[in-house]
Design a protein around this motif. Structure first.
Motif, PDB file in Angstrom:
ATOM      1  N   VAL A 104       0.840  -1.203   0.000  1.00 14.25           N
ATOM      2  CA  VAL A 104       0.000   0.000   0.000  1.00 14.25           C
ATOM      3  C   VAL A 104       0.873   1.250   0.000  1.00 14.25           C
ATOM      4  O   VAL A 104       0.591   2.231  -0.713  1.00 14.25           O
ATOM      5  CB  VAL A 104      -0.947  -0.009   1.222  1.00 14.25           C
ATOM      6  CG1 VAL A 104      -1.690   1.322   1.336  1.00 14.25           C
ATOM      7  CG2 VAL A 104      -1.948  -1.156   1.112  1.00 14.25           C
ATOM      8  N   LEU A 105       1.954   1.230   0.781  1.00 16.20           N
ATOM      9  CA  LEU A 105       2.878   2.367   0.825  1.00 16.20           C
ATOM     10  C   LEU A 105       3.495   2.620  -0.550  1.00 16.20           C
ATOM     11  O   LEU A 105       3.586   3.770  -0.998  1.00 16.20           O
ATOM     12  CB  LEU A 105       3.971   2.088   1.855  1.00 16.20           C
ATOM     13  CG  LEU A 105       5.118   3.112   1.933  1.00 16.20           C
ATOM     14  CD1 LEU A 105       4.603   4.468   2.419  1.00 16.20           C
ATOM     15  CD2 LEU A 105       6.228   2.609   2.864  1.00 16.20           C
ATOM     16  N   VAL A 106       3.895   1.557  -1.240  1.00 13.66           N
ATOM     17  CA  VAL A 106       4.483   1.694  -2.570  1.00 13.66           C
ATOM     18  C   VAL A 106       3.463   2.272  -3.545  1.00 13.66           C
ATOM     19  O   VAL A 106       3.773   3.171  -4.342  1.00 13.66           O
ATOM     20  CB  VAL A 106       4.996   0.327  -3.072  1.00 13.66           C
ATOM     21  CG1 VAL A 106       5.311   0.369  -4.565  1.00 13.66           C
ATOM     22  CG2 VAL A 106       6.236  -0.076  -2.284  1.00 13.66           C
ATOM     23  N   ALA A 107       2.225   1.756  -3.501  1.00 19.82           N
ATOM     24  CA  ALA A 107       1.179   2.246  -4.403  1.00 19.82           C
ATOM     25  C   ALA A 107       0.890   3.724  -4.147  1.00 19.82           C
ATOM     26  O   ALA A 107       0.726   4.515  -5.093  1.00 19.82           O
ATOM     27  CB  ALA A 107      -0.089   1.414  -4.229  1.00 19.82           C
ATOM     28  N   ALA A 108       0.850   4.114  -2.867  1.00 12.26           N
ATOM     29  CA  ALA A 108       0.580   5.507  -2.526  1.00 12.26           C
ATOM     30  C   ALA A 108       1.721   6.421  -2.992  1.00 12.26           C
ATOM     31  O   ALA A 108       1.490   7.506  -3.534  1.00 12.26           O
ATOM     32  CB  ALA A 108       0.368   5.642  -1.023  1.00 12.26           C
TER      33      ALA A 108
END
Length: 473
Positions: free
Chosen positions: A445-449
């Motif tokens: 999720v952090l990477v996508a954000a």
């Protein structure tokens, strides 16, 4: 044979293998065209020697495994002591860090999923719960780290973890080289490269040796007067001094934690597996103290680079030579499945993220570097980058070096969490499996954000052409 002789015999054998590999690469165009580093050729020569010939001579592989562990730690210390690279554009650095972190998280999830698939399907060989993480560590960090961390899992019940870490790290070198060749040819066919195809082909026929009349770049600049102490001696003193402090720090930490017992004692034992992390932190602290005292100019960057480069060459050759072919024979099915699927995931996700985060900003050159580093090591990544950017005129290399320091600290929790399945197996605490999955998903999720935010800042759609591996610039 006592320890001192065993150490120098192994170093001598590796040295001869590296010298012979240099001769082979200079003479055989096949190795040049595939951009295979000499250390990998040397390791492939050492592999059959240490499996079949060395035992007849009374020489074991244990010395190689020790060398891999210690050379890895020395490499990180030498790199950390070098002057910090100049600050780059924040968006490029953050984008690079995003790609690096993505491989830890995505490969970790795939590795964990494949591991439990092997566990639950009766016809497949049962695997230890941390098996898949060894592939991630071997690909993203390299054989030294995979061996070191795998060694700390063996007391928890994961037999042959250290050997398997070496195997997957070594496979990563081959994946990086052969996959990099395919990637470069793809870029040449589709016009992704900034450099001309003719110049690239010329680079792929380079022997790797300077001719007698070639200009010889300086490898070290003097920061001392030789009658007092040689500059290289001072650099080695700094590296070994930091390593001593690292050892004392780990001894102190384990001495405090071991009496507590239980899971805390197991975690304390595991700290030795990530000794390179403590070495890096101590080196950064020493560099900060020297900077404050205005003595940091004595740390000569090129000399420290030569130390780290030499340690990597010997470490890579030793890592390949230390592979047990009997372990490969026993584990051939999961090795093949994990290695191929992880490589496919890395290729797709690195191309997908790189082409979108760096559209119009030397995207392909960056992707080549990402691929070589995040399946092999930084040395293989830079070797591949030289094929498409021989003078390092693009910002790809400098941005990567700056971002790797940031990414390393951000993924420390992932490195620690990678040991949770081993602890869960040893303690019977199944909740640690859930914690591992949740942490991996949070990083995804952090990477996508981060990807969405960086694309929006650049005025691009974050998920444009979502089904295409390479987005048009």
């Amino acid at each position: 044979m006592n320890f001192a002789w065993e150490l120098f015999v192994d170093l001598g054998i590796i040295g001869l293998a590296l010298a012979f590999a240099t001769l082979l690469r200079a003479r055989i165009g096949f190795f040049q065209s595939l951009l295979i580093p000499n250390a990998i050729i040397a390791g492939l020569l050492l592999l059959p020697f240490y499996n079949w010939v060395a035992p007849l001579l009374g020489i074991g592989r244990g010395g190689l495994e020790n060398l891999v562990f210690h050379l890895l730690n020395l490499t990180f210390i030498a790199i950390a002591l070098r002057p910090s690279p100049p600050r780059r554009r924040s968006r490029a650095v953050l984008g690079t860090a995003t790609v690096i972190i993505s491989q830890f998280a995505l490969q970790g999830l795939l590795g964990l999923g494949l591991t439990f698939l092997f566990i639950v399907v009766p016809i497949l060989p049962a695997l230890f719960p941390s098996y898949g993480f060894l592939v991630t560590l071997g690909y993203v960090l390299g054989p030294g780290q995979a061996f070191s961390i795998g060694l700390s899992w063996q007391p928890l019940g994961f037999a042959d973890a250290a050997s398997l870490g070496l195997i997957f790290g070594s496979i990563g070198f081959l994946v990086a080289c052969f996959g990099g060749l395919w990637l470069i040819n793809l870029g040449m066919r589709r016009g992704y490269l900034k450099l001309g195809a003719d110049e690239i082909r010329a680079r792929r026929s380079d022997s790797g040796l300077l001719a007698r009349g070639d200009r010889r770049p300086a490898g070290l600049r003097q920061t001392t007067r030789s009658e007092a102490i040689d500059t290289l001696s001072l650099m080695l003193a700094a590296v070994f001094g930091v390593y001593l402090v690292t050892y004392l720090l780990l001894r102190g930490l384990t001495g405090l934690l071991m009496p507590i017992g239980g899971a805390v004692a197991q975690i304390a034992e595991g700290l030795w597996g990530i000794a390179f992390v403590f070495g890096l932190l101590v080196a950064l602290l020493v560099k900060a103290v020297l900077r404050r005292a205005k003595w940091d100019h004595l740390l000569e960057e090129r000399g420290l680079t030569r130390i780290s480069g030499g340690a990597v060459d010997f470490m890579v050759a030793a890592a390949l030579g230390a592979i047990s072919l009997s372990v490969v024979r026993t584990n051939w099915l999961p090795i093949v499945v994990f290695a191929l699927l992880m490589a496919a995931l890395a290729a797709l996700t690195i191309m997908w993220l790189g082409s979108r985060l760096f559209a119009g900003d030397f995207a392909f050159e960056r992707v080549v570097l990402f691929w070589g580093t995040l399946t092999g090591t930084l040395s293989t990544g830079l070797a591949l980058l030289r094929a498409v950017d021989p003078e390092f005129k693009t910002p790809a290399a400098s941005d990567y070096l700056y971002a790797s320091a940031l990414a390393f600290f951000l993924v420390l929790p992932l490195i620690l969490v990678s040991g949770f399945p081993a602890l869960a197996h040893a303690n019977g605490n199944r909740s640690l499996y859930l914690v591992t999955v949740v942490v991996l998903l949070l990083y995804v999720v952090l990477v996508a954000a981060a990807h969405a935010l960086l694309c929006r800042r650049a005025g691009r759609r974050a998920f444009a052409d979502i089904t295409r591996p390479w987005a048009s610039s």
